[in-house]
Write a protein that holds these residues in place. Structure first.
Motif, short mmCIF file in Angstrom:
data_model
loop_
_atom_site.label_atom_id
_atom_site.label_comp_id
_atom_site.label_asym_id
_atom_site.label_seq_id
_atom_site.Cartn_x
_atom_site.Cartn_y
_atom_site.Cartn_z
N ALA A 42 150.11 81.40 -49.17
CA ALA A 42 149.44 80.09 -49.27
C ALA A 42 149.04 79.57 -47.90
O ALA A 42 147.96 78.99 -47.73
CB ALA A 42 150.34 79.09 -49.99
N ALA A 43 149.88 79.78 -46.90
CA ALA A 43 149.56 79.30 -45.55
C ALA A 43 148.32 79.99 -44.99
O ALA A 43 147.52 79.37 -44.29
CB ALA A 43 150.75 79.51 -44.63
N THR A 44 148.15 81.25 -45.31
CA THR A 44 146.97 81.98 -44.86
C THR A 44 145.71 81.40 -45.48
O THR A 44 144.72 81.13 -44.79
CB THR A 44 147.09 83.48 -45.23
N VAL A 45 145.74 81.18 -46.78
CA VAL A 45 144.58 80.63 -47.48
C VAL A 45 144.30 79.21 -46.99
O VAL A 45 143.14 78.84 -46.75
CB VAL A 45 144.78 80.67 -49.00
N ARG A 46 145.35 78.43 -46.82
CA ARG A 46 145.17 77.07 -46.30
C ARG A 46 144.48 77.11 -44.94
O ARG A 46 143.59 76.31 -44.66
CB ARG A 46 146.51 76.36 -46.20
N GLY A 47 144.84 78.07 -44.10
CA GLY A 47 144.19 78.22 -42.79
C GLY A 47 142.71 78.54 -42.91
O GLY A 47 141.89 78.00 -42.17
N TRP A 48 142.36 79.44 -43.84
CA TRP A 48 140.95 79.76 -44.04
C TRP A 48 140.17 78.51 -44.42
O TRP A 48 139.10 78.24 -43.87
CB TRP A 48 140.75 80.76 -45.18
N LEU A 49 140.71 77.77 -45.40
CA LEU A 49 140.00 76.60 -45.91
C LEU A 49 139.86 75.53 -44.84
O LEU A 49 138.79 74.93 -44.68
CB LEU A 49 140.71 76.06 -47.15
N ARG A 50 140.93 75.28 -44.10
CA ARG A 50 140.87 74.26 -43.05
C ARG A 50 139.87 74.64 -41.97
O ARG A 50 139.11 73.80 -41.50
CB ARG A 50 142.24 74.06 -42.43
N ARG A 51 139.88 75.90 -41.56
CA ARG A 51 138.96 76.32 -40.52
C ARG A 51 137.52 76.24 -41.01
O ARG A 51 136.62 75.83 -40.29
CB ARG A 51 139.30 77.74 -40.08
N PHE A 52 137.29 76.60 -42.26
CA PHE A 52 135.92 76.56 -42.80
C PHE A 52 135.42 75.13 -42.91
O PHE A 52 134.24 74.87 -42.68
CB PHE A 52 135.84 77.29 -44.14
N VAL A 53 136.29 74.20 -43.26
CA VAL A 53 135.90 72.79 -43.31
C VAL A 53 135.35 72.36 -41.95
O VAL A 53 134.32 71.70 -41.87
CB VAL A 53 137.09 71.89 -43.71
N GLY A 54 136.00 72.79 -40.88
CA GLY A 54 135.55 72.44 -39.54
C GLY A 54 134.25 73.10 -39.13
O GLY A 54 133.54 72.62 -38.24
N ARG A 55 133.90 74.20 -39.76
CA ARG A 55 132.69 74.94 -39.45
C ARG A 55 131.57 74.71 -40.47
O ARG A 55 130.47 75.22 -40.30
CB ARG A 55 132.99 76.44 -39.43
N ALA A 56 131.85 73.98 -41.52
CA ALA A 56 130.94 73.90 -42.66
C ALA A 56 129.52 73.48 -42.28
O ALA A 56 128.55 74.10 -42.75
CB ALA A 56 131.50 72.97 -43.74
N GLU A 57 129.36 72.48 -41.47
CA GLU A 57 128.01 72.01 -41.16
C GLU A 57 127.22 73.04 -40.37
O GLU A 57 126.05 73.29 -40.66
CB GLU A 57 128.04 70.67 -40.41
#
Length: 142
Positions: A42-57
């Motif tokens: 879960a921590a790995t997936v959470r990291g992917w999602l958090r990092r992608f949120v920061g890169r989304a735009e």
């Protein structure tokens, strides 16, 4: 060190697995449920999602531009409800544009391998990690 197009920088999972997690996140699933679906921590997936949120735009802007540049008839993807979902939609739209331009690639290149290649493996890189989108028009000579 050279990174194969199947991977993303500093990530142990191949681009397709991470992309599946991002698509699920765009659909509204939480990191714990995605982790179970992908059999990842879960921590790995959470990291992917958090990092992608920061890169989304920047991902949305870059891949939308790629889609329109490759296929001028491509309309930018419609708003998907969040910046995160819009960025995922832009990656998918760019892949559709590439597949339309080079039909043989549609069978061999997934959206997330394309994203890995275009971003030089930096799809989930830190925001100050340099250039996100490959601006070289490698397809121009084809």
């Amino acid at each position: 060190m050279l990174l194969p197009v199947i991977g993303l920088s500093r990530r142990a999972d191949v681009a397709e697995v991470i992309g599946a997690g991002l698509v699920a996140g765009a659909a509204g699933l939480g990191h714990r449920r995605i982790a179970v679906l992908l059999d990842r921590p879960a921590a790995t997936v959470r990291g992917w999602l958090r990092r992608f949120v920061g890169r989304a735009e920047s991902v949305r802007a870059g891949f939308t531009a790629l889609a329109v540049d490759v296929d001028a008839g491509t309309a930018p993807p419609l708003a998907a409800g969040s910046g995160f979902a819009d960025a995922v939609a832009a990656v998918l739209a760019a892949t559709a544009a590439v597949a339309a331009g080079w039909p043989g690639l549609a069978l061999t290149v997934s959206p997330w391998r394309l994203a890995a290649a275009v971003s030089h493996g930096g799809l989930l890189a830190p925001a100050d990690g340099g250039q996100l989108i490959n601006t070289n028009r490698l397809w121009a000579g084809v």
